[in-house]
Design an enzyme around this catalytic site. Structure first.
Site, short mmCIF file in Angstrom:
data_model
loop_
_atom_site.label_atom_id
_atom_site.label_comp_id
_atom_site.label_asym_id
_atom_site.label_seq_id
_atom_site.Cartn_x
_atom_site.Cartn_y
_atom_site.Cartn_z
N LYS A 76 -19.33 81.95 -6.11
CA LYS A 76 -17.99 81.81 -5.54
C LYS A 76 -17.32 80.55 -6.09
CE LYS A 76 -15.57 81.57 -1.08
NZ LYS A 76 -15.74 81.61 0.40
N SER A 145 -13.10 84.73 2.82
CA SER A 145 -12.61 84.22 1.56
C SER A 145 -13.54 84.55 0.39
CB SER A 145 -12.46 82.69 1.67
OG SER A 145 -13.72 82.08 1.95
N SER A 169 -16.15 84.14 6.56
CA SER A 169 -15.86 84.43 5.16
C SER A 169 -17.00 85.05 4.37
CB SER A 169 -15.37 83.16 4.45
OG SER A 169 -14.13 82.76 4.97
#
Length: 427
Positions: A76, A145, A169
């Site tokens: 990520k 996210s 997230s």
């Protein structure tokens, strides 16, 4: 011939260990899948195929180090990488190169893993959406996210990916995309090199297609003993069915799916009991917002003061709200969190895990929102391990998850129960 990109991480690791699969062939298959699907899914923020293949060849030439050896991992883009750009989902950091890898990234390399690329994040891992689409239906959000990681794993572009969670997230995008999301016990994966939002709540977790895959990655990095899954079938877990104070916010299909799951779990041998927790738990979503907003205002002080025009209106509004949180309110919120952690530890004397919703429903249509994080926030505040497993389908045919929550520090047994629930409800 097998579609190598569709192998689970544990299957691929076993083949690499047996000498019947090379890292180069596995990485090449993942890169081919990305070339076919990325224009639609848009899961990747940065990828260098030549660099990925060079890492894989080096792994094939080196002695096997760990179970991660030769396995590709998505990172990520709020985790620093020395060899790929780290942009945090923000134009402020376009083209930014970190001086060193985040600790978890460096550990993957040390363990013989391959950094396949950087996955899309929302802006600073908050709620302003990135470019990624849900691979189950490109007109729907993948959540946030950790949207790029969830989408890439769901679409068979990579078997393992890092996510982060400050509210929901990891859990929410995993539920929306139909993969396993695992938020470990707070601090189990070292956070050095993570772009910090809330030091009290930021977790590093994983997105994978199976529960054993999630265990593999976190155990390799944390030094935790390998979780045994071969005897899971014989388990008779004690499950507390916790509707949570936000049950009415879940849509009817989600409520019905969980209610109908209870007798199936009981028939398979579980003891399932309705559980209610102390009334103070009703305040945990508020607690999460108060604490994280207060801390985020300070964590992003450089960006907020130097580059305000490059911050989305959505995020700037939240940052300014965090600046209005009084220290006394912040301290009271932290006190509530501590009391609830103690109450939860008492509750777990009666249960192995809790069962709760993962999200309000299927992934919403549209890309302007990443969905509501209400069903992940409390477990983030409480620091306990949480796993969502893809076991239901919604009315539009999109996946929905069940969330399994365990006691603080009991990640192995929680993962075992999550695997048992997954097998039971999908058999």
């Amino acid at each position: 011939m097998d579609s190598l990109n569709m192998l689970s991480a544990t299957e691929a690791a076993a083949r690499i260990a047996a000498g019947t699969l090379t890292s180069e062939s596995l990485v090449a298959a993942c890169l081919e899948r990305i070339s076919q699907r990325e224009s639609g899914v848009q899961a990747w923020a940065a990828i260098d195929p030549d660099f990925a293949l060079a890492q894989a060849r080096a792994c094939d030439q080196a002695p096997r180090r760990t179970r991660l050896h030769g396995l590709p991992v998505g990172v990520k883009d709020v985790l620093d990488t020395a060899d790929l750009p780290t942009e945090y989902g923000s134009p402020i950091y376009r083209g930014n190169r970190a001086a060193c890898d985040a600790a978890c990234v460096a550990q993957v390399r040390e363990s013989g893993g391959v950094i396949l690329g950087k996955t899309v994040t929302t802006e600073f891992a908050t709620r302003y959406p990135g470019k990624t689409r849900n691979p189950r239906n490109l007109a729907h959000t993948p959540g946030g996210s950790s949207q790029g990681s969830a989408a890439a794993v769901a679409d068979f572009m990579v078997p393992l990916a890092f996510g982060t969670q400050t509210t929901s997230s990891v859990i929410r995008p995993a539920a929306y995309c139909g993969v396993v999301g695992y938020k470990p016990t707070f601090g189990l994966v070292n956070r050095a090199g993570l772009k910090v939002l809330s030091d009290s709540f930021d977790h590093i977790g994983t997105l994978t297609r199976t529960v054993p895959d999630a265990a593999l990655l976190v155990e390799a990095l944390s030094g935790a003993p390998a979780t045994a899954f071969d005897t899971v079938t014989h388990m008779k877990p004690r499950i507390g069915f916790y509707r949570t104070p936000w049950w009415d916010q879940a849509d009817h299909p989600t409520q019905e799916a969980l209610l109908q799951a209870v007798p199936r779990l009981e028939l398979a041998g579980a003891r399932v009991t309705r559980v209610d927790l102390d009334s103070e738990f009703e305040r945990l979503v508020e607690v999460q917002s108060t604490v994280s907003s207060y801390e985020m205002f300070r964590a992003l002080a450089h960006e907020r003061t130097r580059f305000p025009v490059l911050i989305s209106e959505m995020l700037m509004e939240r940052l300014l709200g965090g600046g209005r949180v009084a220290r006394a309110d912040y301290e009271e919120a932290q006190a509530i969190a501590r009391r609830c952690r103690a109450h939860l530890a008492d509750a777990f004397r009666e249960y192995d895990v809790l069962l709760a919703p993962s999200a309000m429903g299927e992934a919403p249509e549209g890309l302007d929102s990443t969905g509501d994080p209400v069903f992940g926030a409390s477990w983030t505040v409480l620091h306990v391990p949480a796993v969502t497993v893809p076991v239901f389908r919604g009315p539009r045919g999109l996946p929905m998850g069940a969330q399994i929550i365990g006691p603080l520090g009991k990640d192995g047994p929680t993962l075992q129960c999550a695997e048992w629930v997954h097998r039971t409800l999908t058999s």
